[in-house]
Design an enzyme around this catalytic site. Structure first.
Site, PDB file in Angstrom:
ATOM      1  N   ARG A 115     -19.891 -19.656  -0.933  1.00  0.00           N
ATOM      2  CA  ARG A 115     -20.788 -19.569  -1.988  1.00  0.00           C
ATOM      3  C   ARG A 115     -21.999 -20.476  -1.798  1.00  0.00           C
ATOM      4  NH1 ARG A 115     -18.423 -18.172  -7.111  1.00  0.00           N
ATOM      5  NH2 ARG A 115     -18.626 -16.267  -5.797  1.00  0.00           N
ATOM      6  N   TYR A 116     -21.578 -21.938  -1.641  1.00  0.00           N
ATOM      7  CA  TYR A 116     -22.436 -23.228  -1.749  1.00  0.00           C
ATOM      8  C   TYR A 116     -22.612 -23.231  -0.148  1.00  0.00           C
ATOM      9  CZ  TYR A 116     -20.960 -23.501  -6.616  1.00  0.00           C
ATOM     10  OH  TYR A 116     -20.496 -23.340  -8.033  1.00  0.00           O
ATOM     11  N   ARG A 152     -19.736 -26.072   1.419  1.00  0.00           N
ATOM     12  CA  ARG A 152     -18.329 -26.006   1.007  1.00  0.00           C
ATOM     13  C   ARG A 152     -17.935 -24.644   0.891  1.00  0.00           C
ATOM     14  NH1 ARG A 152     -21.995 -27.466  -2.787  1.00  0.00           N
ATOM     15  NH2 ARG A 152     -21.522 -27.174  -5.042  1.00  0.00           N
ATOM     16  N   CYS A 178       1.571 -17.562  -7.577  1.00  0.00           N
ATOM     17  CA  CYS A 178       1.438 -18.959  -8.570  1.00  0.00           C
ATOM     18  C   CYS A 178       2.795 -19.273  -9.082  1.00  0.00           C
ATOM     19  CB  CYS A 178       0.500 -18.703  -9.873  1.00  0.00           C
ATOM     20  SG  CYS A 178      -1.042 -19.022  -9.280  1.00  0.00           S
ATOM     21  N   CYS A 227      -1.038 -17.432 -15.642  1.00  0.00           N
ATOM     22  CA  CYS A 227      -1.633 -17.758 -17.054  1.00  0.00           C
ATOM     23  C   CYS A 227      -2.433 -16.704 -17.280  1.00  0.00           C
ATOM     24  CB  CYS A 227      -2.988 -18.787 -16.692  1.00  0.00           C
ATOM     25  SG  CYS A 227      -2.271 -20.449 -15.804  1.00  0.00           S
ATOM     26  N   CYS A 237      -6.087 -16.324 -16.570  1.00  0.00           N
ATOM     27  CA  CYS A 237      -6.412 -16.310 -15.191  1.00  0.00           C
ATOM     28  C   CYS A 237      -7.747 -15.217 -14.695  1.00  0.00           C
ATOM     29  CB  CYS A 237      -5.429 -15.763 -14.375  1.00  0.00           C
ATOM     30  SG  CYS A 237      -5.707 -15.415 -12.383  1.00  0.00           S
ATOM     31  N   ARG A 273      -8.438 -14.815 -11.996  1.00  0.00           N
ATOM     32  CA  ARG A 273      -8.116 -13.542 -10.784  1.00  0.00           C
ATOM     33  C   ARG A 273      -6.985 -12.873 -10.963  1.00  0.00           C
ATOM     34  NH1 ARG A 273      -8.832 -18.718  -7.444  1.00  0.00           N
ATOM     35  NH2 ARG A 273     -10.919 -19.057  -7.507  1.00  0.00           N
ATOM     36  N   ASP A 315     -14.435 -16.775 -17.937  1.00  0.00           N
ATOM     37  CA  ASP A 315     -15.214 -15.784 -17.284  1.00  0.00           C
ATOM     38  C   ASP A 315     -14.921 -14.582 -17.895  1.00  0.00           C
ATOM     39  OD1 ASP A 315     -16.142 -17.470 -15.070  1.00  0.00           O
ATOM     40  OD2 ASP A 315     -14.136 -17.176 -14.117  1.00  0.00           O
ATOM     41  N   ASP A 374     -19.605 -20.227 -15.122  1.00  0.00           N
ATOM     42  CA  ASP A 374     -19.562 -19.781 -13.729  1.00  0.00           C
ATOM     43  C   ASP A 374     -20.267 -18.398 -13.754  1.00  0.00           C
ATOM     44  OD1 ASP A 374     -19.193 -19.887 -10.859  1.00  0.00           O
ATOM     45  OD2 ASP A 374     -16.964 -20.398 -11.257  1.00  0.00           O
ATOM     46  N   LYS A 379     -21.501 -22.169 -10.270  1.00  0.00           N
ATOM     47  CA  LYS A 379     -21.412 -22.964 -11.698  1.00  0.00           C
ATOM     48  C   LYS A 379     -22.614 -23.404 -12.215  1.00  0.00           C
ATOM     49  CE  LYS A 379     -16.862 -24.276 -10.139  1.00  0.00           C
ATOM     50  NZ  LYS A 379     -16.796 -23.679  -8.687  1.00  0.00           N
TER      51      LYS A 379
HETATM   52  C1  LIG Z   1     -16.170 -23.897  -7.701  1.00  0.00           C
HETATM   53  C2  LIG Z   1     -16.153 -23.477  -6.443  1.00  0.00           C
HETATM   54  C3  LIG Z   1     -16.553 -24.255  -5.424  1.00  0.00           C
HETATM   55  C4  LIG Z   1     -16.628 -25.844  -5.732  1.00  0.00           C
HETATM   56  O1  LIG Z   1     -17.657 -26.347  -6.457  1.00  0.00           O
HETATM   57  P1  LIG Z   1     -17.864 -27.923  -6.898  1.00  0.00           P
HETATM   58  O2  LIG Z   1     -18.976 -27.830  -7.998  1.00  0.00           O
HETATM   59  O3  LIG Z   1     -18.323 -28.532  -5.687  1.00  0.00           O
HETATM   60  O4  LIG Z   1     -16.686 -28.064  -7.422  1.00  0.00           O
HETATM   61  C5  LIG Z   1     -16.668 -24.018  -4.212  1.00  0.00           C
HETATM   62  N1  LIG Z   1     -16.487 -22.478  -4.011  1.00  0.00           N
HETATM   63  C6  LIG Z   1     -16.507 -21.746  -4.798  1.00  0.00           C
HETATM   64  C7  LIG Z   1     -16.386 -20.292  -4.500  1.00  0.00           C
HETATM   65  C8  LIG Z   1     -16.219 -22.063  -6.193  1.00  0.00           C
HETATM   66  O5  LIG Z   1     -15.974 -21.157  -7.208  1.00  0.00           O
END
Ligand SMILES: *Cc1c(COP(=O)(O)O)cnc(C)c1O
Length: 437
Positions: free
Chosen positions: A121-122, A125, A134, A138, A141, A143, A302, A339, A346
């Protein structure tokens, strides 16, 4: 090792031959997870009414029940209906209510997935789903769509595809292992994943998101910690929602992780009737920092299907943040985030602190309501940045090849980009324009 009287009673009911060692063994705990209402009644000594049982059964047909004997032992049996652990573990018929605004996959994790198991997504990372199971389910959850879905259990071949994607995608410097709970994997399998990831030169850090310290603290064994610490830097993020969850056993698990040199964070979800109270939240955050856990995120619940009864208005989260900022240690407060549905990631939200602004003064208010001014410099020589470090007198020089292209609002602010606007797709005004030409 902890073995309270209450735990001993539960343990002996499960198996008369069981002992302290069994109770503290995570595999024994998993083997004896509670999956039916009858088991719950037998172990807790609580007799539920037929109508409650019938409605619970209907819920569990849709979203299954599973809770570890340990987490069950945290429930106050004399007051279970109001117990935060009970509410997080036992479903109510409200879960079957699906609102028009609910989604199966509100965060578009499945669509933002270049290969099975990876959500990218980002820019720098990825989230890597290495387990779909799990140690408990929960009720809140996000998911839920995947819970108990056997098709989602990743095989070694699937995991290799994820590892290959990360290897080929040079901008990924942070890999977040998630699931399910990654600590459901046996130590050797998890170690294999960590080994493979550590071999990738551009992967700088690995994170593990796990609820084990909360719901099955016995999973945090010395062996596990000694294995994890070999792959430093490994950050561990856990998921406490209520101060009651911080028991002697969970403190011991956190101590092991912290003593092992693993930095600890916590992500909570704001849940109606569980922790939607500034005082409960503050008590949780204080207990976390006492146990060397840094509160990281507080999530707005969510829009997943079946969670409507857990959702609070966003104002509740802002009210909680207002009660924290200035009132307690800066590192005891999480960032409150929503989110964004549709995969936007986020978005941090908090009360407003900037009241007004002129060309050289900012008017601010603090947590006490004091209104103050900050005088900005009269002369500040703006340094135009064309992203060419050769012409710059700041010390660190960046290599153009290493750079990730600027994007988002950040790009609008940049001197190096010609972009002047971000325009939604299918903007009707621009469509008209094209027709005009
Ligand atoms: C939350 C999340 C992350 C990590 O986000 P940070 O703000 O760096 O903690 C990475 N990928 C996805 C898909 C996420 O939902």
């Amino acid at each position: 090792m902890i073995y309270t009287k209450k735990q001993e009673i539960i343990s002996k009911k499960i198996d008369p031959n069981s002992n302290k060692g069994d109770w503290n063994n995570w595999k024994w705990q998993l083997k004896h997870s509670i999956k039916t209402i009858e088991q719950f009644e037998y172990l807790s000594g609580i007799k539920l009414s037929d109508s409650i049982k019938a409605s619970m059964k209907k819920t569990f047909d849709h979203f299954p029940l599973s809770i570890t004997p340990y987490y069950l032992s945290v429930i106050d049996f004399n007051n279970y209906e109001f117990d935060p652990v009970f509410k997080q573990s036992f479903g109510t018929p409200s879960e079957l209510q699906v609102l028009k605004s609910d989604h199966q996959d509100p965060l578009s994790e499945d669509s933002d997935s270049p290969v099975k198991g990876i959500t990218h997504r980002y820019p720098d990372r990825v989230m890597f789903h290495i387990s779909n199971i799990c140690s408990m389910y929960c009720r809140h959850c996000t998911r839920k769509r995947k819970v108990g879905d056997v098709d989602c259990i990743p095989s070694k071949v699937d995991l290799l595809k994820g590892i290959q994607y990360i290897t080929e995608t040079k901008q990924v410097r942070d890999v977040l292992l998630s699931g399910g709970d990654p600590l459901m994997l046996p130590d050797d399998m998890l170690e294999w994943v960590l080994q493979e990831l550590t071999k990738i030169p551009h992967v700088e850090i690995i994170r593990i998101g796990t609820r084990m310290p909360v719901v099955l603290p016995y999973r945090i064994t010395d062996d596990l910690v000694n294995m994890l610490r070999k792959y430093n830097p490994v950050w561990v993020n856990t998921h406490f929602n209520h101060p009651k969850e911080i028991t002697t056993s969970s403190c011991l698990a956190l101590k092991r992780l912290a003593d092992g040199g693993l930095p600890l964070g916590n992500q909570s979800v704001l849940l109606a009737d569980v922790n939607d109270c500034p005082r409960i939240m503050k008590s949780l955050l204080h207990k976390l920092v006492q146990n060397r856990v840094r509160p990281y995120y507080l999530y707005q619940c969510d829009l997943s299907e079946g969670l409507s009864h857990f959702r609070t208005p966003v104002g509740k989260g802002i009210e909680i943040m207002e009660s924290l900022i200035g009132h307690t240690s800066g590192f005891a407060r999480p960032t409150y985030v929503i989110d964004a549905p549709g995969g936007g990631g986020k978005v941090p939200v908090m009360p407003n602190y900037i009241i007004s602004w002129s060309t050289n003064k900012v008017v601010l208010r603090n947590y006490e309501g004091v209104i103050t001014t900050y005088k900005e410099p009269d002369s500040y020589e703006a340094r135009l940045c064309d992203r060419n470090c050769e012409d710059c007198n700041l010390e660190l020089k960046f290599d153009a090849d290493e750079e990730i292209a600027e994007s988002g609002i950040n790009e609008l602010l940049s001197d190096a980009s010609d972009r002047i606007a971000l325009i939604p797709e299918n903007n009707p005004r621009l469509k008209r324009r094209k027709n005009d030409v």
